[in-house]
Structures are given as structure tokens and as C-alpha cells.
Scaffold this active site. Structure first.
Site, PDB file in Angstrom:
ATOM      1  N   ASP A  22       0.844  -1.202   0.000  1.00 40.44           N
ATOM      2  CA  ASP A  22       0.000   0.000   0.000  1.00 40.44           C
ATOM      3  C   ASP A  22       0.882   1.255   0.000  1.00 40.44           C
ATOM      4  OD1 ASP A  22       0.906  -0.078   2.605  1.00 40.44           O
ATOM      5  OD2 ASP A  22      -1.055   0.177   3.546  1.00 40.44           O
ATOM      6  N   SER A  23       2.203   1.053   0.037  1.00 37.75           N
ATOM      7  CA  SER A  23       3.141   2.166  -0.150  1.00 37.75           C
ATOM      8  C   SER A  23       2.908   2.827  -1.511  1.00 37.75           C
ATOM      9  CB  SER A  23       4.589   1.672  -0.045  1.00 37.75           C
ATOM     10  OG  SER A  23       4.814   0.540  -0.860  1.00 37.75           O
ATOM     11  N   ASP A  77      -1.024  -6.397  -0.224  1.00 36.13           N
ATOM     12  CA  ASP A  77      -0.942  -5.708   1.071  1.00 36.13           C
ATOM     13  C   ASP A  77      -2.339  -5.218   1.464  1.00 36.13           C
ATOM     14  OD1 ASP A  77       0.420  -4.763   3.248  1.00 36.13           O
ATOM     15  OD2 ASP A  77       1.245  -3.001   2.237  1.00 36.13           O
ATOM     16  N   LYS A 111      -0.624  -9.578   3.196  1.00 37.85           N
ATOM     17  CA  LYS A 111       0.147  -9.069   4.337  1.00 37.85           C
ATOM     18  C   LYS A 111      -0.722  -8.093   5.101  1.00 37.85           C
ATOM     19  CE  LYS A 111       3.376  -5.717   3.990  1.00 37.85           C
ATOM     20  NZ  LYS A 111       2.825  -4.719   4.931  1.00 37.85           N
ATOM     21  N   GLU A 146      -0.666  -5.478   8.885  1.00 36.90           N
ATOM     22  CA  GLU A 146       0.165  -4.893   9.938  1.00 36.90           C
ATOM     23  C   GLU A 146      -0.422  -5.161  11.315  1.00 36.90           C
ATOM     24  OE1 GLU A 146       0.702  -0.722   9.133  1.00 36.90           O
ATOM     25  OE2 GLU A 146       1.371  -1.082   7.079  1.00 36.90           O
ATOM     26  N   GLU A 200       9.982  -4.311  10.248  1.00 37.87           N
ATOM     27  CA  GLU A 200      10.389  -3.036   9.637  1.00 37.87           C
ATOM     28  C   GLU A 200      11.023  -2.089  10.648  1.00 37.87           C
ATOM     29  OE1 GLU A 200       7.429  -1.093   7.203  1.00 37.87           O
ATOM     30  OE2 GLU A 200       8.670   0.696   6.960  1.00 37.87           O
TER      31      GLU A 200
HETATM   32  O1  KIV Z   1       3.404  -1.032   1.652  1.00 37.43           O
HETATM   33  C1  KIV Z   1       4.555  -1.473   1.670  1.00 37.43           C
HETATM   34  O2  KIV Z   1       5.307  -1.408   0.693  1.00 37.43           O
HETATM   35  C2  KIV Z   1       5.014  -2.050   2.915  1.00 37.43           C
HETATM   36  C3  KIV Z   1       6.473  -1.958   3.179  1.00 37.43           C
HETATM   37  C4  KIV Z   1       6.788  -0.638   3.769  1.00 37.43           C
HETATM   38  C5  KIV Z   1       6.912  -3.015   4.083  1.00 37.43           C
HETATM   39  O3  KIV Z   1       4.229  -2.474   3.702  1.00 37.43           O
END
Ligand code: KIV
Length: 282
Positions: free
Chosen positions: A47-48, A86, A116, A118, A185
Site C-alpha cells: 500500500d506504499s 498488502d 500481508k 500490519e 520493519e
Molecule cells: O506497503 C509497503 O510497501 C510495505 C512496506 C513498507 C513493508 O508495507
């Protein structure tokens, strides 16, 4: 010879043999083609992308409907990489049911191999439910960008004994809940080492030092394609911004001076047709 599909057993085999797992973010088809060619094991559609591609100040505005088309494009470009979607902010926090439905979209609509999310002790019920629904989950501890407001900014984590212990305890909880792997991270290498030594699942570092089973970077950071800020843990392999800017400036100059287009960039009319056209036009 195209490589064999990267699977969870293949990742565990690498971990067992002490071979490092390679992981990189990706958000589009042309980059996915290159990451596939380079032999990246795990591709994360992070989600970056909210920051690196869409220009937001944080990852919070990213939604499932933004994530899905990017993830589909990456899958089309990287058919054998292990692909992780993500889970964006508020796609798994409201209820376990919503989390399963949204994670299911990554698997069903985008062809992901895993998702993934968090968090630590606060997300174990979600990790358990997704695992039960046969959706593999990578955990994400340490600096968790979706908690930006609570963390007070993009700051390294686990630097005191108490904070480090919480990361170490959370890693165990995630593993017990069924996470097939955990991303760590921005924590000190000492913490990365302890988590890795105690884990039975691959621990991937993004700024957690060299002892983890694998390493991740954000592709825009390592290429020098995002210069708003660069975290300490990033190794910049090139400054692609400089290269692209130089090319763009040359393009502008070529158009302004008439150096582009040249005859080889132009289509030709069939023999005699130009003359015929001029006659038609009088
Ligand atoms: O969104 C992403 O790319 C991530 C990384 C910062 C680990 O979660």
C-alpha cells in the site's frame, strides 16, 4: 527455461538451507516483468503505492479498489513470483468477516499467493481466521505505516528493551496464529536477530538488519525514484530520477528545436498518392 513457481514450501526450503529470500515491492506490469526476469522470490504490491505512485502523504487513503488493479497488473507481469497483496488501511480492522472478504479478493481477483497485514497481538484473530480460510498471511511488525498517527511519524521501533520485547512477543503470537512469514520493519539488528533465531517461519527484514531470512526494499527507494524522503535502511542502487529527468529535458529541447521527429519516425505515403492528394485538393 522459465523458473518454477515460487511457493511457500520453496520459501521454507530456502530458509532451512540458509539461502536468503529476496523480496521487492512492485506496483505495475512493466516493472513486474523485470522483477520476474531478475528472479525476485517474493513480490509485494504494497500500500506504499499510495505514496510512491499516487503521491499521498501516507498509506491511509489507499483502498481495496485501488490495490486490486495494481495487483492484477503485477500478476500478469510476474507469473512465477510469490505474490503478496498488502491489506490496506481499514480493510481488516473493522471485522474479521470483512478481513476475510477483502483478503479473498486478493486471492480470487488478483491471483495472489498470500496477503500481508500490519500489527501484532491486536490482529491475531484476523490472522487465525484468514489462515483457517486457506489464505496465507505475512505479518508485519516494527514500524507499521498504517499506525502513523499512533507512532508519531515514520520512526524506527523496538529500540528500548521493553519495546523490543513487545516486538519479539508479537512475532511469536503471529506465528502461533498461523502467519507463514513475518516482515520486520525499522528495528535494530539485535531485535531482528532474536526474532529470526526464535522463529520457525521466514523473517523478512526491511530495515531490521542482516540476520533475517530475507530482505525487502521499496523499489522506488532503491532506484532513487522517490525523493520526498529516504529511510536510513535504504540502499540506493541508482538515481533513476536523474536519468529520467535528463531524458525528458532532451525530449523537450528536441521538440522545440525541431530535432524530433526525424524522417525515420514518419510514415510514407504510397507512391504517387501525395501528388494525387494535392490534385484532389486543387
Ligand atoms: O506497503 C509497503 O510497501 C510495505 C512496506 C513498507 C513493508 O508495507
Amino acid at each position: 527455461m522459465p523458473r518454477e513457481k515460487v511457493t511457500i514450501p520453496a520459501l521454507y526450503e530456502k530458509m532451512r538451507k540458509g539461502q536468503k529470500i529476496t523480496m521487492l515491492t512492485c506496483y505495475d506490469y512493466p516493472t513486474a516483468l523485470l522483477e520476474e526476469k531478475a528472479g525476485i522470490d517474493i513480490i509485494l504490491v504494497g500500500d506504499s503505492l499510495g505514496m510512491t505512485v499516487l503521491g499521498y502523504d501516507s498509506t491511509l487513503p489507499v483502498t481495496m479498489d485501488i490495490m486490486i488493479p495494481h495487483t492484477q497488473a503485477v500478476r500478469r507481469g510476474a507469473p512465477t513470483a510469490f505474490l503478496i497483496g498488502d491489506m490496506p488501511y481499514m480493510s481488516y480492522q473493522v471485522s474479521v468477516e470483512e478481513a476475510v472478504r477483502n483478503a479473498g479478493r486478493f486471492m480470487q481477483e488478483a491471483g495472489c499467493d498470500a496477503v500481508k497485514l500490519e500489527g501484532g497481538s491486536n490482529v491475531v484473530d484476523v490472522v487465525r481466521a484468514l489462515t483457517k480460510a486457506t489464505i496465507p498471511v505475512m505479518g508485519h511488525l516494527g514500524l507499521t505505516p498504517q499506525s502513523l498517527s499512533m507512532l508519531g511519524g515514520f520512526k524506527s521501533q523496538g529500540r528500548s528493551a521493553d519495546a523490543a520485547k513487545k516486538v519479539i512477543d508479537d512475532a511469536k503470537l503471529l506465528e502461533e496464529a498461523g502467519a507463514f512469514s513475518i516482515l520486520l520493519e525499522a528495528v535494530p539488528p539485535e531485535v531482528g536477530k532474536i526474532v529470526t533465531e526464535r522463529a520457525n517461519v521466514p523473517i523478512i527484514s526491511i530495515g531490521a538488519g542482516p540476520h533475517c531470512h530475507g530482505q525487502l526494499l521499496i523499489i522506488h527507494d532503491m532506484l532513487g525514484f522517490f525523493d520526498r524522503f529516504t529511510p536510513k535502511f535504504v540502499k540506493k542502487y541508482c538515481n533513476i530520477n536523474e536519468i529520467i529527468l535528463k531524458v525528458l529535458e532532451e525530449y523537450v529541447k528536441d521538440i522545440e528545436t525541431g530535432a524530433f521527429p526525424e524522417p525515420q519516425h514518419c510514415y510514407t505515403m504510397k507512391a504517387g498518392e501525395h501528388e494525387k492528394l494535392l490534385e484532389l485538393l486543387g
